[in-house]
Write a protein that holds these residues in place. Structure first.
Motif, PDB file in Angstrom:
ATOM      1  N   LEU A 268       0.780  -1.184  -0.165  1.00  0.00           N
ATOM      2  CA  LEU A 268       0.051  -0.015  -0.172  1.00  0.00           C
ATOM      3  C   LEU A 268       0.760   1.303   0.109  1.00  0.00           C
ATOM      4  O   LEU A 268       0.334   2.169  -0.421  1.00  0.00           O
ATOM      5  N   HIS A 269       2.080   1.130   0.375  1.00  0.00           N
ATOM      6  CA  HIS A 269       2.707   2.438   0.585  1.00  0.00           C
ATOM      7  C   HIS A 269       3.454   2.879  -0.754  1.00  0.00           C
ATOM      8  O   HIS A 269       3.932   4.122  -0.790  1.00  0.00           O
ATOM      9  N   GLN A 307      -8.552   1.136   1.456  1.00  0.00           N
ATOM     10  CA  GLN A 307      -7.495   0.405   2.334  1.00  0.00           C
ATOM     11  C   GLN A 307      -6.634   1.383   2.806  1.00  0.00           C
ATOM     12  O   GLN A 307      -6.248   1.105   4.107  1.00  0.00           O
ATOM     13  N   ARG A 308      -6.292   2.312   2.200  1.00  0.00           N
ATOM     14  CA  ARG A 308      -5.368   3.384   2.517  1.00  0.00           C
ATOM     15  C   ARG A 308      -5.954   4.212   3.567  1.00  0.00           C
ATOM     16  O   ARG A 308      -5.214   4.488   4.532  1.00  0.00           O
ATOM     17  N   ILE A 309      -7.201   4.407   3.554  1.00  0.00           N
ATOM     18  CA  ILE A 309      -7.755   5.409   4.601  1.00  0.00           C
ATOM     19  C   ILE A 309      -7.684   4.546   5.731  1.00  0.00           C
ATOM     20  O   ILE A 309      -7.423   4.985   6.997  1.00  0.00           O
ATOM     21  N   VAL A 323       2.268  13.731   9.880  1.00  0.00           N
ATOM     22  CA  VAL A 323       1.238  13.464   9.001  1.00  0.00           C
ATOM     23  C   VAL A 323       1.995  12.832   7.818  1.00  0.00           C
ATOM     24  O   VAL A 323       1.151  12.263   6.865  1.00  0.00           O
ATOM     25  N   ASP A 324       2.942  13.612   7.431  1.00  0.00           N
ATOM     26  CA  ASP A 324       3.241  13.140   6.252  1.00  0.00           C
ATOM     27  C   ASP A 324       4.085  11.773   6.013  1.00  0.00           C
ATOM     28  O   ASP A 324       4.005  11.137   4.930  1.00  0.00           O
ATOM     29  N   ALA A 325       4.533  11.307   7.026  1.00  0.00           N
ATOM     30  CA  ALA A 325       4.814   9.917   7.006  1.00  0.00           C
ATOM     31  C   ALA A 325       3.877   8.969   7.149  1.00  0.00           C
ATOM     32  O   ALA A 325       3.815   8.071   6.406  1.00  0.00           O
ATOM     33  N   ARG A 329       3.534   6.209   4.240  1.00  0.00           N
ATOM     34  CA  ARG A 329       3.112   4.685   4.763  1.00  0.00           C
ATOM     35  C   ARG A 329       1.936   4.060   4.219  1.00  0.00           C
ATOM     36  O   ARG A 329       1.790   2.971   3.840  1.00  0.00           O
ATOM     37  N   SER A 330       0.885   5.042   3.941  1.00  0.00           N
ATOM     38  CA  SER A 330      -0.573   4.596   3.540  1.00  0.00           C
ATOM     39  C   SER A 330      -0.769   4.662   2.250  1.00  0.00           C
ATOM     40  O   SER A 330      -1.869   4.204   1.664  1.00  0.00           O
TER      41      SER A 330
END
Length: 362
Positions: A268-269, A307-309, A323-325, A329-330
């Protein structure tokens, strides 16, 4: 259970068909003392929080002329039941209800809170006819009627919600949709307001709904004073969707697109293309897209976004990542993209979500 609710709806509609049609109003009281009368219709198994919050919120509303000390009470709140007297709650105590259903007759607002027995067909069936008779006492033109949590089942059964947008607790959404297909259910919001009919999603959302009604009746200043007195926000950001757990689950590899979905969850990343997903199943993009939708009810892009949410929600709740990280990752790439997608899906920013569910600040 579906037939029981249908019978209740037919009984209520027929028993109240002679009532005058509600007309729009501004929330102004009908009574000589200048107060707006709120009647709360309770049933066996009532949830004490829902009953208490109505009395607390409306009881705290005072006219602004009184300054810091507060002016005259703007509402009178009474509790009524099909049969007055002791009434069981879902806690280890009972409440004494002094009024019968006749209290609904001169109410400006009627509120139906939830009971923990809503999903018990035997109990609700036994109460169906008395509830129908009780609701038939609502005869004043323009009476506002509201529900809290699964109290929406009663309003829907009575026909008050037909063709209207409404909400109820997210755990009961599937049952509600099955029983009342003619209601436009929105399980993502905290409350709805359609004409003179309002619904709240859950117990705490009842506070939001009461503040909304007070704000509409007497303005933001009065509603804000009530919120301050009860130490709650005057308006909560977002909706019910942010409280619904949707864990990221490993899909079954037995389906024709299951292996691709399992592979996608492990990656997903990074950006994922339809071609890459289709290659995991040795299919053409066209065939993969068709089968994916057949199996999930979503397009591959819609599924990936969901799924990313959920991955971002998990990281915001369980880690202190910036938040940027979290966005990286998502799979959203940037914090701006994550903020946009979370606001669309949940109605809140990543920071607001983290403050709500983790209690920390970014």
């Amino acid at each position: 259970m579906a037939s029981m609710w249908k019978n209740l709806a037919m009984t209520v509609v027929s028993s109240s068909s002679a009532s005058p049609s509600p007309t729009p109003r501004t929330g102004a009281p009908f009574h000589d003392d200048g107060r707006h009368r709120v009647a709360v219709l309770v049933r066996p198994g009532v949830m004490p929080l829902e009953l208490g919050l109505v009395h607390q919120m409306f009881g705290a509303a005072r006219s602004p002329e009184g300054g810091a000390e507060g002016g005259a009470a703007l509402y009178e709140t009474v509790t009524c039941a099909v049969t007055p007297g002791p009434l069981r709650t879902n806690a280890d105590f009972t409440v004494h209800v002094a009024h019968g259903p006749e209290a609904l007759g001169d109410a400006d607002t009627v509120i139906v809170p939830a009971t923990h027995e809503d999903d018990d067909p035997e109990t609700t069936g036994r109460l169906g006819a008395p509830l129908a008779q009780a609701l038939s006492h609502i005869r004043r033109p323009g009476t506002r009627i509201a529900s809290i949590c699964t109290g929406a089942f009663v309003l829907a059964a009575a026909g008050w919600l037909d063709g209207m947008r409404a909400t109820t607790h997210w755990k009961s959404a599937e049952d509600f949709r099955r029983l009342f297909p003619h209601v436009d259910l929105d399980p993502d919001v905290l409350y709805t307001h359609e004409g003179e009919v309002l619904t709240a999603a859950g117990e705490a959302a009842g506070i939001d709904l009461c503040l909304h009604m007070i704000r509409g009746d007497h303005g933001a200043a009065v509603a804000n004073d009530v919120a301050r007195a009860t130490v709650v926000p005057p308006h909560r950001e977002g909706g019910q969707a942010q409280f619904v757990p949707r864990p990221v689950a490993e899909p079954s590899v037995r389906s024709s697109t299951g292996a691709a979905r399992a592979w996608a969850l492990r990656h997903l990343h990074r950006p994922l293309s339809l071609r890459e997903l289709a290659e995991q199943e040795a299919m053409s993009v066209r065939t993969f897209t068709r089968r994916f939708r057949e199996e999930t009810g979503l397009t591959p892009v819609q599924w990936l976004t969901r799924q990313r949410i959920e991955r971002a929600r998990q990281l915001l709740e369980e880690t202190d990542m910036p938040v940027d990280a979290v966005a990286a990752r998502s799979g959203f790439g940037t914090g701006a993209s994550l903020r946009q997608h979370m606001h669309t899906a949940l109605g809140v920013s990543p920071r607001a979500y983290r403050v709500t569910f983790r209690g920390g600040a970014l």
